[in-house]
Design a protein around this motif. Sequence first.
Motif, mmCIF file in Angstrom:
data_model
loop_
_atom_site.group_PDB
_atom_site.id
_atom_site.type_symbol
_atom_site.label_atom_id
_atom_site.label_comp_id
_atom_site.label_asym_id
_atom_site.label_seq_id
_atom_site.Cartn_x
_atom_site.Cartn_y
_atom_site.Cartn_z
ATOM 1 N N MET A 1 0.840 -1.184 0.000
ATOM 2 C CA MET A 1 0.000 0.000 0.000
ATOM 3 C C MET A 1 0.886 1.248 0.000
ATOM 4 S SD MET A 1 -2.886 1.134 2.722
ATOM 5 C CE MET A 1 -4.200 0.113 2.104
ATOM 6 N N ASP A 2 0.565 2.221 -0.813
ATOM 7 C CA ASP A 2 1.358 3.440 -0.939
ATOM 8 C C ASP A 2 0.658 4.578 -0.206
ATOM 9 O OD1 ASP A 2 2.957 5.535 -1.649
ATOM 10 O OD2 ASP A 2 2.745 5.255 -3.799
ATOM 11 N N TYR A 3 1.273 5.040 0.858
ATOM 12 C CA TYR A 3 0.705 6.111 1.675
ATOM 13 C C TYR A 3 1.255 7.476 1.287
ATOM 14 C CZ TYR A 3 -0.865 2.401 4.786
ATOM 15 O OH TYR A 3 -1.468 1.293 5.293
ATOM 16 N N SER A 4 1.909 7.588 0.145
ATOM 17 C CA SER A 4 2.626 8.807 -0.206
ATOM 18 C C SER A 4 1.736 10.038 -0.301
ATOM 19 C CB SER A 4 3.396 8.618 -1.511
ATOM 20 O OG SER A 4 2.496 8.364 -2.572
ATOM 21 N N LYS A 5 0.459 9.881 -0.553
ATOM 22 C CA LYS A 5 -0.434 11.032 -0.733
ATOM 23 C C LYS A 5 -1.159 11.429 0.550
ATOM 24 C CE LYS A 5 -0.140 11.372 -5.307
ATOM 25 N NZ LYS A 5 1.185 11.685 -5.661
ATOM 26 N N ARG A 6 -1.224 10.543 1.526
ATOM 27 C CA ARG A 6 -2.006 10.880 2.705
ATOM 28 C C ARG A 6 -1.200 10.657 3.981
ATOM 29 N NH1 ARG A 6 -4.752 6.606 5.486
ATOM 30 N NH2 ARG A 6 -4.276 4.600 4.559
ATOM 31 N N TRP A 7 -1.488 11.498 4.944
ATOM 32 C CA TRP A 7 -0.854 11.397 6.250
ATOM 33 C C TRP A 7 -1.673 10.459 7.122
ATOM 34 C CZ3 TRP A 7 3.761 13.498 7.676
ATOM 35 C CH2 TRP A 7 4.309 14.469 6.847
ATOM 36 N N ILE A 8 -0.987 9.720 7.977
ATOM 37 C CA ILE A 8 -1.614 8.822 8.933
ATOM 38 C C ILE A 8 -1.347 9.386 10.325
ATOM 39 C CG2 ILE A 8 -1.659 6.481 9.863
ATOM 40 C CD1 ILE A 8 -0.391 5.606 7.161
ATOM 41 N N LYS A 9 -2.408 9.699 11.055
ATOM 42 C CA LYS A 9 -2.248 10.197 12.421
ATOM 43 C C LYS A 9 -1.759 9.065 13.305
ATOM 44 C CE LYS A 9 -5.601 13.898 12.135
ATOM 45 N NZ LYS A 9 -6.815 14.504 12.696
ATOM 46 N N ILE A 10 -0.849 9.420 14.199
ATOM 47 C CA ILE A 10 -0.222 8.442 15.083
ATOM 48 C C ILE A 10 -0.544 8.792 16.532
ATOM 49 C CG2 ILE A 10 1.999 7.496 15.858
ATOM 50 C CD1 ILE A 10 1.333 6.731 12.981
ATOM 51 N N ASN A 11 -0.851 7.787 17.330
ATOM 52 C CA ASN A 11 -1.088 7.985 18.755
ATOM 53 C C ASN A 11 0.250 7.827 19.477
ATOM 54 O OD1 ASN A 11 -2.208 8.246 21.270
ATOM 55 N ND2 ASN A 11 -3.047 6.168 21.319
ATOM 56 N N SER A 12 0.970 8.945 19.632
ATOM 57 C CA SER A 12 2.305 8.911 20.216
ATOM 58 C C SER A 12 2.596 10.252 20.874
ATOM 59 C CB SER A 12 3.327 8.645 19.100
ATOM 60 O OG SER A 12 4.645 8.912 19.533
ATOM 61 N N THR A 13 3.399 10.225 21.917
ATOM 62 C CA THR A 13 3.793 11.481 22.559
ATOM 63 C C THR A 13 4.829 12.216 21.735
ATOM 64 O OG1 THR A 13 5.445 10.319 23.872
ATOM 65 C CG2 THR A 13 3.287 10.660 24.893
ATOM 66 N N ASN A 14 5.532 11.531 20.851
ATOM 67 C CA ASN A 14 6.595 12.108 20.038
ATOM 68 C C ASN A 14 6.180 12.394 18.601
ATOM 69 O OD1 ASN A 14 9.131 12.893 20.807
ATOM 70 N ND2 ASN A 14 9.946 10.815 20.952
ATOM 71 N N VAL A 15 5.484 11.464 17.991
ATOM 72 C CA VAL A 15 5.161 11.520 16.569
ATOM 73 C C VAL A 15 3.689 11.882 16.384
ATOM 74 C CG1 VAL A 15 5.074 10.189 14.430
ATOM 75 C CG2 VAL A 15 6.945 9.816 16.042
ATOM 76 N N LYS A 16 3.430 12.883 15.541
ATOM 77 C CA LYS A 16 2.047 13.317 15.289
ATOM 78 C C LYS A 16 1.432 12.555 14.119
ATOM 79 C CE LYS A 16 -0.683 17.475 14.528
ATOM 80 N NZ LYS A 16 -0.629 18.939 14.424
ATOM 81 N N LYS A 17 2.176 12.481 12.985
ATOM 82 C CA LYS A 17 1.663 11.761 11.817
ATOM 83 C C LYS A 17 2.804 11.389 10.890
ATOM 84 C CE LYS A 17 0.202 16.150 9.779
ATOM 85 N NZ LYS A 17 -0.939 16.903 9.245
ATOM 86 N N VAL A 18 2.527 10.420 10.023
ATOM 87 C CA VAL A 18 3.523 9.915 9.075
ATOM 88 C C VAL A 18 2.873 9.692 7.717
ATOM 89 C CG1 VAL A 18 4.899 8.758 10.846
ATOM 90 C CG2 VAL A 18 3.144 7.476 9.640
ATOM 91 N N ARG A 19 3.693 9.649 6.693
ATOM 92 C CA ARG A 19 3.258 9.165 5.380
ATOM 93 C C ARG A 19 4.427 8.407 4.777
ATOM 94 N NH1 ARG A 19 2.674 14.851 2.071
ATOM 95 N NH2 ARG A 19 4.829 15.470 2.326
ATOM 96 N N TYR A 20 4.093 7.351 4.054
ATOM 97 C CA TYR A 20 5.108 6.460 3.502
ATOM 98 C C TYR A 20 4.913 6.315 2.008
ATOM 99 C CZ TYR A 20 7.827 2.224 2.645
ATOM 100 O OH TYR A 20 8.733 1.315 2.150
ATOM 101 N N ASN A 21 5.999 6.475 1.273
ATOM 102 C CA ASN A 21 5.999 6.286 -0.170
ATOM 103 C C ASN A 21 6.755 4.983 -0.431
ATOM 104 O OD1 ASN A 21 6.890 6.270 -2.915
ATOM 105 N ND2 ASN A 21 6.429 8.444 -3.031
#
Length: 80
Positions: A1-21
């Motif tokens: 799956m290619d996440y390059s176009k959309r951000w994924i919100k993350i439940n973390s004290t450090n990381v807010k969101k990620v996207r992967y190409n």
Amino acid sequence: MDYSKRWIKINSTNVKKVRYNQKDKILDVEFQNGIIYRYFNITEEDFREFMHSNSKGRMIKQLGRFRKYERLGSAIRNIS
């Protein structure tokens, strides 16, 4: 799956969101402070391991030790 176009919100004290190409093996990470970093040569297995890790911040730190990365800047914040 290619996440390059959309951000994924993350439940973390450090990381807010990620996207992967997947095609280019690039992981963009926005931290809670709004700073965005881009990590290179991140395999799909690395990404899956990151997404399932208990400590996203620790996993990013580990990836940064062995992968090239760069700071992209800060996210634009709405002030209301």
